[in-house]
Motif scaffolding. Structure first.
Motif, mmCIF file in Angstrom:
data_model
loop_
_atom_site.group_PDB
_atom_site.id
_atom_site.type_symbol
_atom_site.label_atom_id
_atom_site.label_comp_id
_atom_site.label_asym_id
_atom_site.label_seq_id
_atom_site.Cartn_x
_atom_site.Cartn_y
_atom_site.Cartn_z
ATOM 1 N N LEU A 129 0.826 -1.208 0.000
ATOM 2 C CA LEU A 129 0.000 0.000 0.000
ATOM 3 C C LEU A 129 0.862 1.260 0.000
ATOM 4 C CD1 LEU A 129 -2.776 -1.124 2.497
ATOM 5 C CD2 LEU A 129 -3.168 -0.378 0.135
ATOM 6 N N VAL A 130 1.921 1.255 0.797
ATOM 7 C CA VAL A 130 2.811 2.419 0.832
ATOM 8 C C VAL A 130 3.562 2.548 -0.493
ATOM 9 C CG1 VAL A 130 4.831 3.439 1.952
ATOM 10 C CG2 VAL A 130 3.048 2.367 3.336
ATOM 11 N N ALA A 131 4.039 1.426 -1.033
ATOM 12 C CA ALA A 131 4.771 1.467 -2.300
ATOM 13 C C ALA A 131 3.914 2.013 -3.437
ATOM 14 C CB ALA A 131 5.289 0.070 -2.647
ATOM 15 N N LEU A 132 2.645 1.603 -3.486
ATOM 16 C CA LEU A 132 1.774 1.993 -4.593
ATOM 17 C C LEU A 132 1.137 3.372 -4.412
ATOM 18 C CD1 LEU A 132 -0.077 -1.362 -5.399
ATOM 19 C CD2 LEU A 132 1.782 -0.290 -6.689
ATOM 20 N N GLN A 133 0.961 3.804 -3.162
ATOM 21 C CA GLN A 133 0.229 5.052 -2.951
ATOM 22 C C GLN A 133 1.057 6.204 -2.385
ATOM 23 O OE1 GLN A 133 -4.062 3.018 -1.872
ATOM 24 N NE2 GLN A 133 -3.771 5.204 -1.626
#
Length: 314
Positions: free
Chosen positions: A202-206
């Protein structure tokens, strides 16, 4: 009377209930455990390594910087459901856990502090602090990450390639393990490793910019992307989407405003009195700025002297 669980995390950002990977993994684990809990946001000392922490009633606090980490505290000390009891003996468990807690943890840390312009890290950790203090803490963290990985001006390119190659290998292995299942090890049952990896994804994508190497490598695996988006939808359905104001507190069923200071494991009368003295917070921040500026200037001067001495030896 049932105990009240309160998970204290860094503020929401990037469309996530919290932008901090460690906070997010704890939140996801609690959601997977189906334990009712309240969610509070810590805005006074967002850089503290004690965050996330969980309070159970008025007498118990488990911090993230304890030896085994917050998820292990949730399972053992706090008594939250152990999601790993039926899968931790599987052959791939130890190797996948190592991949998540070393290769991918290191890659995301590197990307946030060294491999990008720092805007994502600032939004997650420092945006509520006075600008000078946030800048100094950011610089200190960058130095720490470089020191941890042995990164110097001479080997920076090689170290960068190594970190991203390991991350890419990890994504490949996790994509193969996941396949078309709902979770990494069991079709119908998530584990703590799902919580850790979903928080990472989630952190990587957003939170990372579109040009981020880590985000690009993650996006190459369609099943991992679907897996993360499914989790995001479930978080929203569970009522943990970000509130309109980060200084608020939200639970799965209620919402109440609250701004917290880090509590002690045993809250004494004296500590409760100190907690109420919020008027001293600004003064303390200013003192911290002065101290950090003094230390950083001294460090830079000393570093410059050492470099001059070294230069004179050749």
């Amino acid at each position: 009377m049932a105990e009240v669980y309160t998970l204290v995390v860094r503020k929401p950002c990037f469309g996530l209930p919290t932008g901090c990977p460690q906070c997010l993994s704890s939140l996801i684990y609690l959601n997977f455990s189906q334990i009712p809990f309240q969610l509070d946001f810590h805005v006074n000392h967002p850089h503290s390594d004690k965050i996330p922490y969980i309070e159970v009633g008025d007498d118990y606090v488990a911090y993230n910087n304890e030896i085994e980490g917050i998820i292990e505290c949730l399972k053992k000390d706090v008594g939250v459901v152990d999601l790993d009891s039926e899968v931790s003996s599987l052959p791939d468990w130890i190797s996948i856990k190592a991949i998540l807690t070393t290769w991918l943890h290191d890659a995301l840390t590197y990307e946030l502090w060294v491999g990008s312009d720092g805007s994502s890290a600032n939004s997650i950790y420092y945006s509520d602090l006075p600008w000078p203090l946030g800048k100094i803490l950011y610089s200190h963290k960058v130095r720490w990450v470089k020191l941890k990985h042995g990164i110097t001006d001479d080997n920076a390119v090689v170290k960068k390639e190594e970190i991203y190659e390991r991350a890419n290998s990890a994504y490949g292995a996790l994509s193969k393990l996941l396949g078309e299942k709902n979770y990494l090890f069991d079709e119908s049952r998530p584990s703590s490793l799902d919580a850790i990896f979903l928080a990472h994804g989630l952190v990587a994508l957003q939170a990372l910019p579109e040009s981020s190497t880590l985000r690009i490598k993650f996006s190459e695996h369609d099943n991992l992307v679907r897996y993360v988006h499914k989790c995001k939808t479930e978080l929203k359905d569970a009522g943990t989407s970000p509130p309109s104001a980060p200084s608020g507190s939200r639970s799965q069923s209620t919402q109440r405003p609250k701004s917290k200071s880090i509590p002690k494991r045993e809250k004494t009368k004296e500590e409760k009195t100190l907690k109420r003295k919020g008027k001293y917070f600004v003064a303390a921040q200013l003192v911290a700025v002065v101290v950090f500026l003094t230390l950083m200037v001294t460090f830079d001067i000393t570093e410059g002297e050492v470099e001059d001495v070294d230069a004179g030896e050749y």
